[in-house]
Design a protein around this motif. Structure first.
Motif, PDB file in Angstrom:
ATOM      1  N   GLY A 130     -11.506 -36.724   5.471  1.00  0.00           N
ATOM      2  CA  GLY A 130     -11.220 -38.141   5.368  1.00  0.00           C
ATOM      3  C   GLY A 130     -12.292 -38.901   4.608  1.00  0.00           C
ATOM      4  N   LEU A 131     -12.027 -40.163   4.343  1.00  0.00           N
ATOM      5  CA  LEU A 131     -12.996 -40.999   3.644  1.00  0.00           C
ATOM      6  C   LEU A 131     -14.089 -41.491   4.584  1.00  0.00           C
ATOM      7  CD1 LEU A 131     -10.608 -43.070   1.380  1.00  0.00           C
ATOM      8  CD2 LEU A 131     -12.167 -41.266   0.693  1.00  0.00           C
ATOM      9  N   LEU A 132     -13.770 -41.617   5.864  1.00  0.00           N
ATOM     10  CA  LEU A 132     -14.763 -42.013   6.853  1.00  0.00           C
ATOM     11  C   LEU A 132     -15.320 -40.746   7.479  1.00  0.00           C
ATOM     12  CD1 LEU A 132     -12.710 -44.873   8.540  1.00  0.00           C
ATOM     13  CD2 LEU A 132     -14.418 -45.087   6.738  1.00  0.00           C
ATOM     14  N   ILE A 133     -16.409 -40.246   6.948  1.00  0.00           N
ATOM     15  CA  ILE A 133     -16.920 -38.942   7.348  1.00  0.00           C
ATOM     16  C   ILE A 133     -17.896 -39.044   8.513  1.00  0.00           C
ATOM     17  CG2 ILE A 133     -18.190 -36.910   6.577  1.00  0.00           C
ATOM     18  CD1 ILE A 133     -17.136 -37.595   3.740  1.00  0.00           C
ATOM     19  N   SER A 134     -18.899 -39.877   8.379  1.00  0.00           N
ATOM     20  CA  SER A 134     -19.954 -39.932   9.396  1.00  0.00           C
ATOM     21  C   SER A 134     -19.529 -40.824  10.567  1.00  0.00           C
ATOM     22  CB  SER A 134     -21.246 -40.468   8.780  1.00  0.00           C
ATOM     23  OG  SER A 134     -21.112 -41.839   8.485  1.00  0.00           O
ATOM     24  N   PHE A 193     -12.093 -50.467   2.913  1.00  0.00           N
ATOM     25  CA  PHE A 193     -12.693 -49.164   3.178  1.00  0.00           C
ATOM     26  C   PHE A 193     -12.087 -48.039   2.345  1.00  0.00           C
ATOM     27  CE2 PHE A 193     -14.079 -51.593   6.770  1.00  0.00           C
ATOM     28  CZ  PHE A 193     -15.344 -51.094   7.024  1.00  0.00           C
ATOM     29  N   GLY A 194     -11.223 -48.352   1.390  1.00  0.00           N
ATOM     30  CA  GLY A 194     -10.664 -47.340   0.497  1.00  0.00           C
ATOM     31  C   GLY A 194      -9.590 -46.478   1.132  1.00  0.00           C
ATOM     32  N   LEU A 195      -8.832 -47.029   2.074  1.00  0.00           N
ATOM     33  CA  LEU A 195      -7.760 -46.302   2.746  1.00  0.00           C
ATOM     34  C   LEU A 195      -6.420 -46.970   2.459  1.00  0.00           C
ATOM     35  CD1 LEU A 195      -9.424 -46.074   6.277  1.00  0.00           C
ATOM     36  CD2 LEU A 195      -9.278 -44.232   4.622  1.00  0.00           C
ATOM     37  N   SER A 196      -5.351 -46.242   2.694  1.00  0.00           N
ATOM     38  CA  SER A 196      -4.036 -46.880   2.627  1.00  0.00           C
ATOM     39  C   SER A 196      -3.841 -47.687   3.900  1.00  0.00           C
ATOM     40  CB  SER A 196      -2.939 -45.824   2.508  1.00  0.00           C
ATOM     41  OG  SER A 196      -2.865 -45.065   3.695  1.00  0.00           O
ATOM     42  N   ARG A 197      -2.879 -48.606   3.889  1.00  0.00           N
ATOM     43  CA  ARG A 197      -2.670 -49.450   5.063  1.00  0.00           C
ATOM     44  C   ARG A 197      -2.250 -48.638   6.283  1.00  0.00           C
ATOM     45  NH1 ARG A 197       2.644 -52.484   3.057  1.00  0.00           N
ATOM     46  NH2 ARG A 197       2.128 -51.242   1.292  1.00  0.00           N
ATOM     47  N   SER A 198      -1.437 -47.590   6.064  1.00  0.00           N
ATOM     48  CA  SER A 198      -0.987 -46.784   7.201  1.00  0.00           C
ATOM     49  C   SER A 198      -2.142 -45.983   7.794  1.00  0.00           C
ATOM     50  CB  SER A 198       0.146 -45.857   6.786  1.00  0.00           C
ATOM     51  OG  SER A 198      -0.287 -44.941   5.805  1.00  0.00           O
ATOM     52  N   ALA A 223      -5.296 -46.860   7.635  1.00  0.00           N
ATOM     53  CA  ALA A 223      -6.172 -47.844   8.274  1.00  0.00           C
ATOM     54  C   ALA A 223      -5.665 -48.151   9.680  1.00  0.00           C
ATOM     55  CB  ALA A 223      -6.250 -49.119   7.442  1.00  0.00           C
ATOM     56  N   CYS A 224      -4.362 -48.273   9.837  1.00  0.00           N
ATOM     57  CA  CYS A 224      -3.766 -48.544  11.147  1.00  0.00           C
ATOM     58  C   CYS A 224      -4.003 -47.374  12.099  1.00  0.00           C
ATOM     59  CB  CYS A 224      -2.273 -48.811  10.982  1.00  0.00           C
ATOM     60  SG  CYS A 224      -1.415 -49.076  12.537  1.00  0.00           S
ATOM     61  N   VAL A 225      -3.697 -46.171  11.646  1.00  0.00           N
ATOM     62  CA  VAL A 225      -3.863 -44.984  12.493  1.00  0.00           C
ATOM     63  C   VAL A 225      -5.318 -44.809  12.888  1.00  0.00           C
ATOM     64  CG1 VAL A 225      -3.738 -42.462  12.478  1.00  0.00           C
ATOM     65  CG2 VAL A 225      -1.825 -43.800  11.617  1.00  0.00           C
ATOM     66  N   ARG A 226      -6.226 -44.952  11.922  1.00  0.00           N
ATOM     67  CA  ARG A 226      -7.653 -44.766  12.199  1.00  0.00           C
ATOM     68  C   ARG A 226      -8.164 -45.822  13.175  1.00  0.00           C
ATOM     69  NH1 ARG A 226     -10.653 -40.484  11.311  1.00  0.00           N
ATOM     70  NH2 ARG A 226     -11.409 -40.373   9.225  1.00  0.00           N
ATOM     71  N   ALA A 227      -7.747 -47.077  12.987  1.00  0.00           N
ATOM     72  CA  ALA A 227      -8.218 -48.144  13.871  1.00  0.00           C
ATOM     73  C   ALA A 227      -7.804 -47.871  15.314  1.00  0.00           C
ATOM     74  CB  ALA A 227      -7.683 -49.498  13.406  1.00  0.00           C
ATOM     75  N   HIS A 228      -6.573 -47.452  15.527  1.00  0.00           N
ATOM     76  CA  HIS A 228      -6.105 -47.224  16.891  1.00  0.00           C
ATOM     77  C   HIS A 228      -6.752 -45.976  17.511  1.00  0.00           C
ATOM     78  CE1 HIS A 228      -3.384 -50.562  16.947  1.00  0.00           C
ATOM     79  NE2 HIS A 228      -2.920 -50.203  15.765  1.00  0.00           N
ATOM     80  N   ARG A 229      -6.905 -44.931  16.730  1.00  0.00           N
ATOM     81  CA  ARG A 229      -7.544 -43.726  17.270  1.00  0.00           C
ATOM     82  C   ARG A 229      -9.021 -43.954  17.556  1.00  0.00           C
ATOM     83  NH1 ARG A 229      -4.905 -38.857  13.691  1.00  0.00           N
ATOM     84  NH2 ARG A 229      -2.873 -38.925  14.705  1.00  0.00           N
ATOM     85  N   LEU A 230      -9.697 -44.655  16.658  1.00  0.00           N
ATOM     86  CA  LEU A 230     -11.122 -44.921  16.870  1.00  0.00           C
ATOM     87  C   LEU A 230     -11.333 -45.910  18.017  1.00  0.00           C
ATOM     88  CD1 LEU A 230     -12.397 -45.016  13.189  1.00  0.00           C
ATOM     89  CD2 LEU A 230     -12.770 -43.218  14.893  1.00  0.00           C
ATOM     90  N   ALA A 231     -10.370 -46.809  18.245  1.00  0.00           N
ATOM     91  CA  ALA A 231     -10.481 -47.729  19.380  1.00  0.00           C
ATOM     92  C   ALA A 231     -10.434 -46.954  20.695  1.00  0.00           C
ATOM     93  CB  ALA A 231      -9.370 -48.779  19.332  1.00  0.00           C
TER      94      ALA A 231
END
Length: 164
Positions: free
Chosen positions: A56-60, A85-90, A92-100
């Motif tokens: 992924g683009l968010l590595i660290s 952050f250089g991601l697609s909108r979908s 970004a949504c998936v990452r935000a919810h999983r990281l939350a």
């Protein structure tokens, strides 16, 4: 993370100072790993070994934490968050919810989440018994009224006109 130069900028983007952010990054990495392990064991089996597949683009963990705290502080649209952050909108949504979920797991492990979840009015009154005044913020929103004349009085809020 490399473009953030001082405490002021970090507070503006995430709400945390640099020292707090750095102190949270290590437990957050463990929380991300625990969340990924739980997700793959419960929701679906892994298709590849851990660490396999596209990177992924968010590595660290710091990049992931910055992404999530920026989202939680500013609540931009996923189009804006993805573009930032250089991601697609979908994604970004998936990452935000999983990281939350990972952040919640981390904060629970650190013991800084509230110990209560209020489910009823009686429980809220018991928790806030010593508070003299409890304010609740609400916004009145217009909605479609009933067409039948008999049903209209139940919808009437007392307001004469909607504000322009």
């Amino acid at each position: 993370m490399n473009t953030i130069t001082d405490d002021r900028q970090m507070r503006a983007l995430t709400g945390l100072d640099l020292a707090t952010f750095c102190a949270l990054a290590e437990p957050f990495a463990a929380g991300c790993q625990a969340e990924a392990d739980a997700r793959f064991s419960v929701e679906q089996p892994r298709q590849r070994r851990a660490g396999g597949g596209r990177k992924g683009l968010l590595i660290s963990p710091e990049q992931k934490l910055l992404f999530l705290l920026f989202y939680l502080k500013t609540y931009p649209a996923f189009d804006v968050l993805g573009a930032t952050f250089g991601l697609s909108r979908s994604k970004a949504c998936v990452r935000a919810h999983r990281l939350a979920k990972a952040l919640e797991r981390t904060l629970r492990a650190l013991g800084v989440l509230p110990a209560r979840a209020i489910d009823s009015l009686a429980q809220m009154q018991a928790v806030f018994a010593d508070v003299p005044v409890l304010l609740r913020d609400a916004t009145e929103r217009p909605y479609r009224r009933a067409q039948a004349a008999v049903d209209r009085p139940a919808d009437y809020s007392g307001k004469k006109k909607a504000l322009a």
